[in-house]
Design an enzyme around this catalytic site. Sequence first.
Site, PDB file in Angstrom:
ATOM      1  N   HIS A  41      48.856  39.560  32.775  1.00 54.98           N
ATOM      2  CA  HIS A  41      49.412  38.284  33.459  1.00 54.98           C
ATOM      3  C   HIS A  41      48.907  36.911  32.903  1.00 54.98           C
ATOM      4  O   HIS A  41      47.537  37.006  32.922  1.00 54.98           O
ATOM      5  CB  HIS A  41      49.305  38.557  34.827  1.00 54.98           C
ATOM      6  CG  HIS A  41      50.177  39.644  35.572  1.00 54.98           C
ATOM      7  ND1 HIS A  41      50.307  39.971  36.908  1.00 54.98           N
ATOM      8  CD2 HIS A  41      50.958  40.526  35.181  1.00 54.98           C
ATOM      9  CE1 HIS A  41      51.078  40.748  37.099  1.00 54.98           C
ATOM     10  NE2 HIS A  41      51.442  41.184  36.301  1.00 54.98           N
ATOM     11  N   TYR A  95      50.908  34.064  45.414  1.00 49.69           N
ATOM     12  CA  TYR A  95      49.896  33.724  46.790  1.00 49.69           C
ATOM     13  C   TYR A  95      50.768  32.774  47.492  1.00 49.69           C
ATOM     14  O   TYR A  95      50.846  31.621  47.310  1.00 49.69           O
ATOM     15  CB  TYR A  95      48.540  33.313  46.271  1.00 49.69           C
ATOM     16  CG  TYR A  95      47.933  34.252  45.525  1.00 49.69           C
ATOM     17  CD1 TYR A  95      46.488  34.816  46.151  1.00 49.69           C
ATOM     18  CD2 TYR A  95      48.184  34.752  44.272  1.00 49.69           C
ATOM     19  CE1 TYR A  95      45.825  35.581  45.554  1.00 49.69           C
ATOM     20  CE2 TYR A  95      47.180  35.479  43.540  1.00 49.69           C
ATOM     21  CZ  TYR A  95      45.980  36.346  44.295  1.00 49.69           C
ATOM     22  OH  TYR A  95      45.181  36.765  43.517  1.00 49.69           O
ATOM     23  N   PRO A 137      39.100  39.687  48.871  1.00 52.01           N
ATOM     24  CA  PRO A 137      39.845  40.105  47.817  1.00 52.01           C
ATOM     25  C   PRO A 137      40.517  39.039  47.195  1.00 52.01           C
ATOM     26  O   PRO A 137      41.343  38.997  46.002  1.00 52.01           O
ATOM     27  CB  PRO A 137      40.635  41.089  48.138  1.00 52.01           C
ATOM     28  CG  PRO A 137      40.773  40.987  49.732  1.00 52.01           C
ATOM     29  CD  PRO A 137      39.369  40.595  50.246  1.00 52.01           C
ATOM     30  N   LYS A 158      37.698  38.919  42.429  1.00 50.56           N
ATOM     31  CA  LYS A 158      36.279  38.798  41.776  1.00 50.56           C
ATOM     32  C   LYS A 158      35.574  40.196  41.867  1.00 50.56           C
ATOM     33  O   LYS A 158      34.524  40.585  41.106  1.00 50.56           O
ATOM     34  CB  LYS A 158      35.423  37.609  42.231  1.00 50.56           C
ATOM     35  CG  LYS A 158      36.138  36.403  41.933  1.00 50.56           C
ATOM     36  CD  LYS A 158      35.894  36.102  40.566  1.00 50.56           C
ATOM     37  CE  LYS A 158      37.321  36.298  39.797  1.00 50.56           C
ATOM     38  NZ  LYS A 158      36.973  35.836  38.294  1.00 50.56           N
ATOM     39  N   TYR A 170      39.386  32.160  38.108  1.00 50.37           N
ATOM     40  CA  TYR A 170      40.322  33.351  38.264  1.00 50.37           C
ATOM     41  C   TYR A 170      40.120  34.433  37.034  1.00 50.37           C
ATOM     42  O   TYR A 170      39.912  35.521  37.153  1.00 50.37           O
ATOM     43  CB  TYR A 170      41.798  32.852  38.479  1.00 50.37           C
ATOM     44  CG  TYR A 170      42.593  34.140  39.211  1.00 50.37           C
ATOM     45  CD1 TYR A 170      42.866  34.084  40.587  1.00 50.37           C
ATOM     46  CD2 TYR A 170      43.109  35.160  38.265  1.00 50.37           C
ATOM     47  CE1 TYR A 170      43.531  35.132  41.172  1.00 50.37           C
ATOM     48  CE2 TYR A 170      43.841  36.215  39.020  1.00 50.37           C
ATOM     49  CZ  TYR A 170      44.051  36.113  40.373  1.00 50.37           C
ATOM     50  OH  TYR A 170      44.795  37.204  41.081  1.00 50.37           O
TER      51      TYR A 170
END
Length: 398
Positions: free
Chosen positions: A76, A203, A292, A296, A384
Site C-alpha cells: 500500500h 481511517y 494499533p 507500530k 507510518y
Amino acid sequence: MARADQARVVIVGAGPAGLLLSHLLALAEIESTVLECRSRDQIETTVRAGILEADTVRLLTETGASTRVLRDGARHDGIELRFNGEGHRVDFMGLTGHGVWLYPQHEVLKDLLSTRLEQGQDIRFGVTVTAVHDGDRPQVRATDTDGSELRLECDFVVGADGSHSAVRKAVTGSATSGHFREYPFAWFGILCEAPPSAAELIYSNSEHGFALISQRSPTVQRMYLQCDPELDPEAMSDDLVWEELQRRVAPHPLSTGPIFQRDVLRFRSFVASSLHRGHVALVGDAAHTVPPTGAKGMNLAVADVLVLARALRALLLDGNATAINRYEQDVLPRIWKAQHFSWWMTQMLHRTPDASEFDRLRQHGELSSVVESEAGRRYLAEAYTGWPRPTDEALAVV
C-alpha cells in the site's frame, strides 16, 4: 533436583520478536532455545492485523525468514484520512519514497515457524515459564503441558513473551513496573466475506466514533469500530454492525458480506521501567505496547530485535558487553517516538466518552492542518512507513 538443561540463549515467547531473534542469532551461529506456552496451532490460527514497514519486509526476505510476504502480501502506497464526509489521501510513496505491506501477523508467524523448524530450531511448545533467576549463568524455570518441571541454564535470557511477560519481573523487579496509559475505548473488529471496500486503508473520524476499513484478501475484509471496552462482541447483529460501519464512513460505500469473526481489542500504552538487567533483556510487547492506530507494534518489535541481535552477537562471540549495556539507551528513543505517533493518531481520530462539540471541531482543525499541509502529510507518512534503522550488513539489513 535434576540437572538443568544447558542452552546458549533462552528466548521466552514464539511471537514475531522471539522467532525473528532466534533466526538472526542462527545466522550468526548462536544457538537458542525458544519456550512458548501456546501450541503451534494456536499461534498460527490466532488472527491478528499486520502492517509491515518496508524495512521489516526487506529484513524478512533478505535473511530468508519469509518470501511469501512478497507473493501474498499487498503493498500500500498511502492511506485515506476521512472526516466531515470527505476522504483525503496521504501519498506515502510520493512523500517518502516508501510504502507499507498489508500482511497479517499470524502469516508472519507461520513463515517464521516454518523456517525455524525446518532449520532445526529448538522450539518447545506448551511450556509455561514460572521464574527467571539472573546470575553469571541465568536459570529459567518452567512447566510443560503435563505439569512436569523444567530448568534451563544459559548465557542469556530474552523476554519476548508479550504484554503479560513472565520475564519482565527479572528485569524491572515487578511484572507491572513501567509507564502505563489505558484508553477509554476499544476496537470492535470483524472479519467478513466480502470484496475490498477500498484499495487502501481508510481511517475515519466521525461524530459517531472512529472506524477503520482494511483488507485481507480479494474475498475477506477486516474492519474496526470504536467501541466501549466492555462491549460483548456478540451483542450486535450483523445488520447493526454494517449500519454502524456505513454511517461512520458515509458516503463511501462499503462491500458487505457474512461476518465470521468478532473480537474486541483494548487500547493500552506501556513502556517497562527497564529493558535490560544483567543477563536478561526484554523485546517487543514484553518491553512496550502501543495502540494499533499507528501500525507500530510488530515493526517496533523488529527494531528492538535488530539492536539486541547485534548486541548478543558481540557479547557471546567476541566477549564485548558494550552494545548490550547500551541496549536500552539505543532502543528507547524509537520506542518513545512510536508511543507519541500512536497516541497522536489515536487522539486525533477517536471520540472520547466526554468529548464536547469543541473537542470534535478541534479534531477537525487538526486533521485539516495535516491533510492541507505537505509538512503535515510528510510527518504522518514518515512515521507510518517507519523511521530509518541502523544498518547491519552482517544481518543483511539494508
